[in-house]
Design an enzyme around this catalytic site. Structure first.
Site, mmCIF file in Angstrom:
data_model
loop_
_atom_site.group_PDB
_atom_site.id
_atom_site.type_symbol
_atom_site.label_atom_id
_atom_site.label_comp_id
_atom_site.label_asym_id
_atom_site.label_seq_id
_atom_site.Cartn_x
_atom_site.Cartn_y
_atom_site.Cartn_z
ATOM 1 N N SER A 1 0.854 -1.168 -0.100
ATOM 2 C CA SER A 1 0.130 0.044 0.226
ATOM 3 C C SER A 1 0.974 1.474 -0.060
ATOM 4 O O SER A 1 1.848 1.402 -0.912
ATOM 5 C CB SER A 1 -0.842 -0.117 1.339
ATOM 6 O OG SER A 1 -2.031 0.928 0.902
ATOM 7 N N ASP B 1 -8.782 -3.510 -6.573
ATOM 8 C CA ASP B 1 -8.157 -3.269 -5.313
ATOM 9 C C ASP B 1 -8.745 -1.684 -4.928
ATOM 10 O O ASP B 1 -8.630 -0.908 -5.735
ATOM 11 C CB ASP B 1 -6.808 -3.115 -5.306
ATOM 12 C CG ASP B 1 -6.400 -2.708 -3.973
ATOM 13 O OD1 ASP B 1 -6.723 -1.981 -3.090
ATOM 14 O OD2 ASP B 1 -5.086 -3.017 -3.625
ATOM 15 N N HIS C 1 -7.338 -5.829 -1.111
ATOM 16 C CA HIS C 1 -6.153 -5.106 -0.960
ATOM 17 C C HIS C 1 -5.030 -6.044 -0.257
ATOM 18 O O HIS C 1 -5.192 -6.408 0.660
ATOM 19 C CB HIS C 1 -6.540 -3.926 0.174
ATOM 20 C CG HIS C 1 -5.200 -2.887 0.202
ATOM 21 N ND1 HIS C 1 -4.739 -2.387 -0.761
ATOM 22 C CD2 HIS C 1 -4.894 -2.231 1.363
ATOM 23 C CE1 HIS C 1 -3.724 -1.493 -0.470
ATOM 24 N NE2 HIS C 1 -3.816 -1.427 0.791
#
Length: 487
Positions: A210, A422, A451
């Site tokens: 991320s 995502d 995710h």
């Protein structure tokens, strides 16, 4: 109001060119300190995990000046004959990462990888057990996490702008404001190099997720010759977390929602929300409109949209979303949504503001946000008016340093992993980063939603590519598309 705050908090919890010489601010090798490993703090304790603290410059342009703490952890390889180095890790956020090596082990990181590396975690500067920052936020101010609320009209944007101004003012006048100009992704990358030096390593490998993909991209741009194997999972764009990145949340929701629509339609006998994906989509807009007019059990339209978005980051959240919808549709008690007051959340939210607002310039005009919200509400009616809404970064002081420009200069040692659907870090942002890296990177795209790819999805094609890269350094010859696999 306490119940409303607890619901919002549940949502908040859920989410330079390269050069051969070391860049200015590099950790001096000869003066590195010795790391002394010991027990971890209680909130980061895990079997086999050791912790320590190193000192780094507050300002890398003044290495002899004030120093701050960076908390680090180690999950040491238990196979000295197989160990090849260290793998620094970052879970994204930005958030605390001290326990993340143990979390990767729990998530079934392959044993061969655990044997090949000491997994190193750390709390980024400003966060948790590193020297912490604060914005002196109230609980209500802390409750809005990564994504601002859905703006139903221009008045909602203006209201959020006033709230954002107050938060920015709190940050600028807090007792940790002396750190404000120095908390950035670039300085966090420099801290990573200080960790490398303290550990006595010539190079480091890295696994970032991320926001951690931006941190890894910045590190390997600043320190290309000290980058060994750089694995980036669930990628933000090359410019990091800026306003354009926030607006991408709308596309991420559009990409991800069909997975939930199929799930809820298949469970029509259980949830009663509709028997086709089209009916589930219609139910979303129906519930949002009803709750805009009359909130149910402290859930209004913007909160409903945010709950749906936040709990779809993983497939495991889909049953909860369906139960929330069912309860709201029938005005029944809501299912438990997650934690109430969580220790450290003010530091978590403050640290994120320090980091992302220092990294880039955001539009400063409220009118700009009102216009983009109106545009994105039409382009992406499900969630566009949330991603385009205003953040405290709009009223921030100018960033202390120019952003690092991620590019294609440097060794070809980057592997990117990305789910097609995502919601948090959409494929569109990953594709921009892939183009910026050029031949430095290969990207593995997985026909999956949610995710996080490795080792979370359990896709054999992607897992094999990632494990092979970490163990041998070999990447696919070309970008790789992995088909969906039964779970």
């Amino acid at each position: 109001m306490r119940k409303t705050w607890s619901i919002a908090l549940a949502i908040a919890i859920l989410a330079a060119g390269a050069a051969a010489a070391a860049p200015a601010g590099a950790a001096p090798e000869a003066s590195r300190e010795t790391v002394k490993w010991g027990p971890c703090p209680a909130d980061a304790a895990a079997p086999g995990l050791e912790c320590s603290t190193i000192k780094v410059p507050l300002d890398y342009d003044d290495p002899g000046g004030k120093r701050i703490d960076i908390a680090i952890s180690r999950l040491a390889s238990k196979n000295p004959g197989q160990r090849r180095g260290v793998l620094l890790t970052n879970p994204g956020g930005p958030s605390a990462g001290l326990k993340f090596p143990a979390d990767l082990r729990t998530a079934k990181m392959p044993q061969a990888v655990l044997d090949s590396y000491d997994l190193i975690g750390f709390d980024p500067r400003g966060m948790a057990h590193s020297t912490p920052v604060t914005c002196d936020l109230t609980p209500e101010q802390s409750a809005v996490g990564n994504v601002p609320p859905y703006a139903r009209d221009a008045a909602d944007v203006a209201k959020r702008a006033e709230q954002s101004k107050a938060i920015a003012r709190h940050c600028a006048t807090s007792k940790s404001a002396w750190m404000l100009p120095h908390v950035s992704t670039a300085n966090t990358a420099r801290d990573m190099d200080s960790i490398r030096a303290a550990l006595g390593e010539k190079k480091i490998s890295f696994a970032g997720y991320s926001w951690g993909t931006h941190l890894g991209a910045v590190y390997t741009t600043l320190y290309p010759q000290r980058s060994d194997r750089i694995m980036l999972d669930s990628n933000v764009g090359p410019d990091g977390w800026d306003y354009a990145n926030d607006r991408l949340y709308a596309q991420g929701f559009d990409d991800r929602f069909p997975d939930f629509a199929k799930f809820a339609a298949a469970g029509s006998a259980t949830y009663g929300l509709g028997s086709t994906p089209e009916q589930i989509t219609a139910k979303y807009f129906d519930l949002a409109a009803r709750l805009d007019k009359a909130p149910v059990r402290d859930i209004d339209g913007p909160t409903f949209r945010m709950l749906t978005y936040g709990f779809l980051f993983s497939d495991a959240g889909m049953p909860l979303v369906a139960k929330i919808w069912q309860a709201l549709d029938k005005d029944q008690p809501l299912p438990p949504l997650g934690p109430g007051e969580v220790p450290g959340v003010e530091n978590l939210v403050s640290g994120r503001y320090y980091m992302i607002c220092n990294d880039s310039r955001w539009p400063g005009s409220v009118g700009t946000y009102q216009r983009t919200v109106a545009i994105d509400r039409l382009r992406h009616p499900m969630f566009g008016a949330a991603g385009a809404n205003v953040q405290p970064c709009a009223f921030w002081s100018a960033p202390a340093d120019p952003p690092v420009r991620v590019g294609d200069r440097g060794p070809s040692t980057v592997l990117m992993l990305q789910n097609q659907r995502d919601a948090a870090t959409p494929l569109a942002g990953a594709e921009k980063l892939r183009r910026a890296f050029g031949d430095r990177a290969r990207m593995v795209t997985v026909d999956a939603g949610g995710h996080g790819v490795y080792p979370y999805v359990g896709n054999k094609c992607a897992d094999t590519a990632a494990t092979t890269f970490l163990l041998t350094g070999q990447r696919p010859k070309h970008d790789l598309a992995c088909a969906a696999e039964p779970r």
